[in-house]
Every structure is written in C-alpha cells, then in structure tokens.
Design a protein around this motif. Structure first.
Motif, PDB file in Angstrom:
ATOM      1  N   GLU A 179       5.052  -0.102   3.639  1.00 50.56           N
ATOM      2  CA  GLU A 179       4.590   0.978   2.768  1.00 50.56           C
ATOM      3  C   GLU A 179       4.988   0.804   1.306  1.00 50.56           C
TER       4      GLU A 179
ATOM      5  N   ARG B 190       3.481   6.756  -7.754  1.00 48.48           N
ATOM      6  CA  ARG B 190       3.689   8.149  -8.156  1.00 48.48           C
ATOM      7  C   ARG B 190       3.309   8.362  -9.615  1.00 48.48           C
TER       8      ARG B 190
ATOM      9  N   GLN C 289      -5.065   3.606   2.558  1.00 46.92           N
ATOM     10  CA  GLN C 289      -4.642   4.414   1.410  1.00 46.92           C
ATOM     11  C   GLN C 289      -4.928   5.880   1.666  1.00 46.92           C
TER      12      GLN C 289
ATOM     13  N   THR D 274       1.652  11.646  -5.401  1.00 50.52           N
ATOM     14  CA  THR D 274       1.969  10.316  -4.896  1.00 50.52           C
ATOM     15  C   THR D 274       0.808   9.786  -4.081  1.00 50.52           C
TER      16      THR D 274
ATOM     17  N   SER E   7       4.284   3.056  -2.291  1.00 51.07           N
ATOM     18  CA  SER E   7       3.680   4.257  -2.862  1.00 51.07           C
ATOM     19  C   SER E   7       3.663   4.199  -4.385  1.00 51.07           C
TER      20      SER E   7
ATOM     21  N   GLN F 141      -0.286   7.086  -1.333  1.00 56.37           N
ATOM     22  CA  GLN F 141       0.393   6.356  -0.270  1.00 56.37           C
ATOM     23  C   GLN F 141      -0.416   5.125   0.134  1.00 56.37           C
ATOM     24  N   CYS F 142       0.295   4.075   0.505  1.00 57.50           N
ATOM     25  CA  CYS F 142      -0.361   2.848   0.953  1.00 57.50           C
ATOM     26  C   CYS F 142       0.464   2.246   2.091  1.00 57.50           C
TER      27      CYS F 142
END
Lengths: 112, 117
Positions: free
Chosen positions: A73, A77, A6, A20, A75, A22-23
């Motif tokens: 991925e 937000r 992350q 945002t 994400s 992210q992962c």
C-alpha cells in the motif's frame, strides 16, 4: 488478479479540505509511484517509493505527502486541497530493473 | 519544463492507414524510451519500448523508430484499426535514475488517436 487498485475513483473537494488517495497492489512489487495526469501535460511524477520504508519526491511534489504503509500500500495525501490539484491521479507499481510500469485505473479529483 | 515533446496532440486516421506519432527530447542522459497506450477510463499500459542502441523495434503492427543523433523517436501503427483508438504517451527514463527506477519516467504530452472505420 486485481493488479493495482485505487480508491476512491471520484472525489469532489472544497478548497482547503484534506483527503487521502489509497493505492494497493497485489503483484508483490517493490516500487510504487503516484502520477498526475493533466490535459496537454502528460503524466507527471509526484512521489515514488523504490521499496518499503523509502519515499522520494518526483517532479511535482508540492502540496502532497505520501506514506508507504507496507509493501502493498502507498497512499497520497492532500493536506489543504487547491483548485490547481484538480487532476486525475494514477498509482503505479513495478519491480526494480523491470521496465514495465503497471497503472491503476485512476482517481479523478475535483477541487472547487 | 517539458523534457519530452510529443506531437501531434490529436490524430485522425482511416482504418487501414498508418498512424505516426513523434517525440523529441533534449536530455542525452535518457536511456530507455517506452510508449504507453491508454484507453478511456483506464490507466496507461506499456505498448512497446526501445533502448538507444537500436534504431528500430517492431512488435506486430507497432514499430518504434529511433534517431539518436536527432534526439527523436516515433511510433508507427501500421494497418490502423478502430480498436487502436486511444491516447498514446511517449516517455523516457534518465540513466542517472538507476536500474531500480524504471518507473521514474518523463512523459510526453500525449496524442489522442482516433481511427475511423
């Protein structure tokens, strides 16, 4: 083997700002999840993606949007951050029919 | 609303003692009950899990006891060690969520366990 990664790990925002989270996972899992952890509330599901190309709301989706960019991925937000979104956010992944959920190390977000 | 209620919020145990954390649920559609362990600064990790067709499951020093009629389940940590100090979460999955959705868990509030040496 990184597992679930992350970014960022820490972030401070002002009310109304957007960001945002992210992962990314490298375990080739189909399903991914976003949870938030608050004291006395446990972990609550925000959104999940059962497979690439699909997303669904969880228990507390208001104020958030997600994107499953590809299989790796997912994400999260915040379009207009609010102080109530101050929390620790966890991304997780799993295989369908596999009972184990693999979590990242979390992203601590403070909204002033 | 909180569908899984966990107690106590915090627990202090001496090394070698037994730690007991309890959870109660209302939704009879729940069909899978895992426990997750979380160390400071880390994400939760699966510790042990049980299905409602068995009353007890043991893995090493960790045991889940399940009482379907009372809609309660508990985690027992035998011979507690300082390394067991962590936050523990019980959780449950709704059978209606389907087999592809084991990650759609409802979590309890968490218990902070401290084991003194």
């Amino acid at each position: 083997n990184a597992g679930v990664t992350q970014t960022p790990k820490f972030q401070v925002l002002k009310t109304g700002q957007s960001m945002t989270l992210q992962c990314a996972q490298d375990m080739n899992h189909n399903s991914m999840y976003w949870y938030r952890q608050d004291p006395g509330m446990g972990l609550r599901l925000i959104y999940y993606s059962a497979s690439e190309g699909t997303t669904d709301k969880g228990e507390v989706p208001n104020g958030y949007n997600v994107s499953r960019l590809n299989k790796r991925e997912f994400s999260l937000r915040l379009e207009s951050a609010a102080p109530s979104q101050t929390s620790v956010y966890f991304c997780a992944s799993s295989e369908p029919f596999n009972r184990e959920l693999f979590f990242g190390e979390g992203s601590r977000l403070t909204v002033l | 609303q909180q569908q899984v209620k966990q107690s106590p919020q915090s627990l202090i145990v001496q090394k070698g003692g037994i730690s007991i954390i309890n959870c109660a649920y209302e939704n009879t559609a729940f069909d899978y009950f895992p426990w997750y362990q979380q160390f400071p600064g880390k994400g939760p990790a699966l510790l042990i899990a049980i299905r409602p067709d068995v009353s007890e499951k043991k893995e090493g020093r960790f045991t889940i006891s399940f009482n379907k009629s009372a809609k309660q389940f508990s985690l027992h940590i035998m011979d507690s060690q300082p390394g067991d100090s962590a936050t523990y979460f019980c959780a449950a999955k709704n059978a209606k969520a389907g087999g592809t959705s084991y990650g759609k868990l409802t979590f309890g509030q968490g218990t902070i366990l401290t084991v003194h040496p």
